[in-house]
Write a protein that holds these residues in place. Structure first.
Motif, PDB file in Angstrom:
ATOM      1  N   VAL A  25      55.070  13.469  38.928  1.00  0.00           N
ATOM      2  CA  VAL A  25      56.360  12.777  38.862  1.00  0.00           C
ATOM      3  C   VAL A  25      57.275  13.546  37.901  1.00  0.00           C
ATOM      4  O   VAL A  25      57.072  13.549  36.691  1.00  0.00           O
ATOM      5  N   ALA A  26      58.239  14.211  38.510  1.00  0.00           N
ATOM      6  CA  ALA A  26      59.101  15.099  37.725  1.00  0.00           C
ATOM      7  C   ALA A  26      60.432  14.428  37.420  1.00  0.00           C
ATOM      8  O   ALA A  26      60.889  13.563  38.166  1.00  0.00           O
ATOM      9  N   LYS A  27      61.011  14.872  36.322  1.00  0.00           N
ATOM     10  CA  LYS A  27      62.361  14.431  35.961  1.00  0.00           C
ATOM     11  C   LYS A  27      63.201  15.699  35.844  1.00  0.00           C
ATOM     12  O   LYS A  27      62.846  16.597  35.077  1.00  0.00           O
ATOM     13  N   VAL A  28      64.256  15.796  36.634  1.00  0.00           N
ATOM     14  CA  VAL A  28      65.074  17.008  36.580  1.00  0.00           C
ATOM     15  C   VAL A  28      66.540  16.622  36.389  1.00  0.00           C
ATOM     16  O   VAL A  28      66.939  15.496  36.700  1.00  0.00           O
ATOM     17  N   ARG A  29      67.291  17.600  35.919  1.00  0.00           N
ATOM     18  CA  ARG A  29      68.748  17.414  35.867  1.00  0.00           C
ATOM     19  C   ARG A  29      69.388  18.460  36.748  1.00  0.00           C
ATOM     20  O   ARG A  29      69.014  19.624  36.710  1.00  0.00           O
ATOM     21  N   GLU A  30      70.301  18.009  37.580  1.00  0.00           N
ATOM     22  CA  GLU A  30      71.020  18.957  38.433  1.00  0.00           C
ATOM     23  C   GLU A  30      72.496  18.597  38.367  1.00  0.00           C
ATOM     24  O   GLU A  30      72.869  17.447  38.652  1.00  0.00           O
ATOM     25  N   ASN A  31      73.320  19.545  38.014  1.00  0.00           N
ATOM     26  CA  ASN A  31      74.773  19.330  37.918  1.00  0.00           C
ATOM     27  C   ASN A  31      75.103  18.060  37.122  1.00  0.00           C
ATOM     28  O   ASN A  31      75.955  17.257  37.521  1.00  0.00           O
ATOM     29  N   GLY A  32      74.352  17.859  36.039  1.00  0.00           N
ATOM     30  CA  GLY A  32      74.645  16.734  35.145  1.00  0.00           C
ATOM     31  C   GLY A  32      74.087  15.397  35.606  1.00  0.00           C
ATOM     32  O   GLY A  32      74.338  14.375  34.982  1.00  0.00           O
ATOM     33  N   VAL A  33      73.327  15.384  36.700  1.00  0.00           N
ATOM     34  CA  VAL A  33      72.754  14.128  37.204  1.00  0.00           C
ATOM     35  C   VAL A  33      71.230  14.186  37.038  1.00  0.00           C
ATOM     36  O   VAL A  33      70.617  15.228  37.269  1.00  0.00           O
ATOM     37  N   THR A  34      70.634  13.049  36.651  1.00  0.00           N
ATOM     38  CA  THR A  34      69.181  13.004  36.469  1.00  0.00           C
ATOM     39  C   THR A  34      68.514  12.448  37.720  1.00  0.00           C
ATOM     40  O   THR A  34      68.981  11.457  38.296  1.00  0.00           O
ATOM     41  N   TYR A  35      67.428  13.089  38.127  1.00  0.00           N
ATOM     42  CA  TYR A  35      66.643  12.613  39.276  1.00  0.00           C
ATOM     43  C   TYR A  35      65.191  12.526  38.862  1.00  0.00           C
ATOM     44  O   TYR A  35      64.702  13.357  38.086  1.00  0.00           O
ATOM     45  N   GLU A  36      64.497  11.543  39.428  1.00  0.00           N
ATOM     46  CA  GLU A  36      63.046  11.448  39.246  1.00  0.00           C
ATOM     47  C   GLU A  36      62.417  11.317  40.622  1.00  0.00           C
ATOM     48  O   GLU A  36      62.976  10.671  41.519  1.00  0.00           O
TER      49      GLU A  36
END
Ligand SMILES: C[S@@+](CC[C@H](N)C(=O)[O-])C[C@H]1O[C@@H](n2cnc3c(N)ncnc32)[C@H](O)[C@@H]1O
Length: 468
Positions: free
Chosen positions: A234-245
């Motif tokens: 279960v990853a947590k990433v940031r892309e273009n200022g938005v957080t996704y899990e």
């Protein structure tokens, strides 16, 4: 970064060393070495040895490392190792050194100036003067420098272990705390060692996985094997200022698409509606909603749908996004068709995003005769479609336009724009065709349903050695 004026020179093999037995001395060293390095120098212990090595490592100019291979070549005995034994990477190199009393370090630094280097046998007038003034004997001594696993980069470790002459490329994509590798056949016997080394040498990586098959699942997720680490997917990433899990083992995520996500989102205006047919975990849908758009987002994979809902909540846009979990064709002919008439009567823009490059162009026929021809008079603008496709043709622009036109049953030549998203593999491009959905398609008397009453089954995705 401020570099020490008295520095380790690998090419000419001279090492300056200081007696760093106490923290006071470490402080003095700190004035000569970059700030970031001091942390490293102080961290392992207060002993001078460790500090010295840390300094040696950082002060070595990159270009000189190749010229002094002995300093970064571990013992030959590590060749062929499959289970990582860090102790086996310890060795001693005899290097020429100048001894500089700790009391004069600062003075010397000031006198030497930032560009000065001390060479062993040929001290220039200025160099000799600076050293003599500081009471440093111009005597080059031998110093036994102890090198360890800590001093090596991952490539240096792997070059020492893997069979000589074979490629040791240890590149990976990073998805949060997960390093995602695509190892070659010859690297597989060393896969666990490679995973461990990548984890050791990359801050923040706590799990290393290897792709075990080509990406041929309907849901575009990878089959993967854990090589090292905790196995937490279960990853947590940031892309273009938005957080996704999301659970990386069960959904599609490609860090190489961030620029494309941003490009499309920047086309949107607050108040527009976005209809995302293959939404994944939300990298178009969530930022679009954050920008003030209303979103209908769909994905066939129940796991993607689940994480899409999660990401909408996480980013506080759940009120702006309606999420669906169905086949893309059913989504176009169901919720999208229901929403479209009212949207087309309004003044705001309507964007349809179709990012399933292996198949999306073939889904375009679902728009044929989508709306009742009687409604065509009420329409202001037309929906703008952004449809992705792979191409292996010599002229990928032409190829995707021809395929989109064939699928729609209307020529797009001259009324679409084509964007090269990225080169996916040698001779394989990912393209995006954008166009206003032609009126003659949307209000055609012949719908995809009347042309072929049986819905075509979702085709098995083509295998490819690439991450899409
Ligand atoms: C290439 S991914 C793109 C995901 C996301 N839009 C992005 O840009 O990262 C394609 C997505 O389409 C979904 N998908 C595959 N076949 C589908 C179908 N027939 N109908 C709807 N979604 C589908 C997959 O589960 C996957 O999440």
């Amino acid at each position: 970064m401020r570099m020490a004026p008295v520095m380790f020179r690998s090419a000419c093999r001279i090492l300056t060393f200081v007696n760093t037995q106490s923290s006071a001395n470490l402080q003095r060293v700190s004035q000569l070495v970059p700030r970031a390095l001091l942390k490293q120098a102080c961290a392992p212990s207060s002993s001078g040895q460790l500090s010295l090595k840390a300094c040696a490592r950082e002060l070595m100019p990159e270009q000189s490392r190749g010229a002094d291979s002995a300093l970064y070549t571990p013992p030959a005995g590590v060749r062929g190792m499959t289970s990582l034994d860090r102790e086996a990477f310890s060795w001693t190199v005899s290097v020429p050194a100048l001894r500089i009393p700790k009391e004069v370090l600062n003075k010397l630094a000031a006198a030497a100036g930032p560009g000065l280097r001390f060479l062993p046998s040929s001290f220039s007038g200025a160099e000799a003067e600076a050293l003599q003034k500081a009471g440093v004997p111009l005597e080059v001594q031998n110093y036994e420098l102890r090198m360890t696993y800590e001093n090596l980069k991952s490539e240096e470790v792997l070059r020492a272990v893997l069979p000589e002459g074979q490629d040791v490329t240890s590149g990976f994509s990073r998805v949060g705390h997960i390093a995602h590798m695509n190892l070659r056949e010859h690297q597989l016997p060393y896969k666990n060692l490679i995973g461990q080394v990548i984890m050791d040498k990359t801050p923040g990586i706590t799990c290393v996985v290897n792709k075990t098959n080509t990406i041929d699942s309907t849901y575009r997720n990878f089959q993967m094997e854990v090589l090292a680490g905790d196995g937490n997917m279960v990853a947590k990433v940031r892309e273009n200022g938005v957080t996704y899990e999301f659970d990386f083992s069960r959904v599609y995520w490609n860090p190489r698409l961030s620029t494309e996500h941003e490009r499309v989102v920047e086309l949107l205006r607050p108040g527009d509606t976005v209809l995302d047919v293959f939404a994944g975990v939300g990298p178009f849908a969530v930022p679009a909603a954050r920008r003030g758009c209303s979103v209908l987002a769909n994905d066939l994979n129940p796991e993607s749908h689940r994480w899409l809902l999660h990401n909408c909540k996480l980013n506080k846009v759940d009120g702006k996004v309606r999420a669906f979990n169905m086949d893309g064709r059913a989504f176009i002919r169901g919720p999208l068709r229901e929403a479209l008439p009212a949207l087309l009567r309004g003044a705001a823009g309507v964007h349809v995003v179709m990012n399933l490059p292996a198949l999306a162009l073939e889904f375009l026929d679902a728009f044929r005769g989508l709306l009742d021809p009687g409604l065509s008079q009420d329409v202001g603008g037309l929906p703008r479609v952004h449809c992705y496709g792979f191409s292996k043709q010599d002229d990928p622009h032409r190829d995707v336009v021809d395929r989109a036109s064939a699928s729609l049953g209307a020529p797009l030549e001259g009324r679409c724009s084509v964007h090269l998203v990225r080169n996916v593999a040698p001779n394989k491009e990912m393209m995006c065709v954008s166009f206003a959905l032609p009126k003659e398609v949307l209000f055609s008397n012949h719908s995809a349903e009347t042309d072929s009453p049986e819905e075509p089954p979702t085709k098995k995705q083509k295998s490819d050695d690439t991450a899409d």
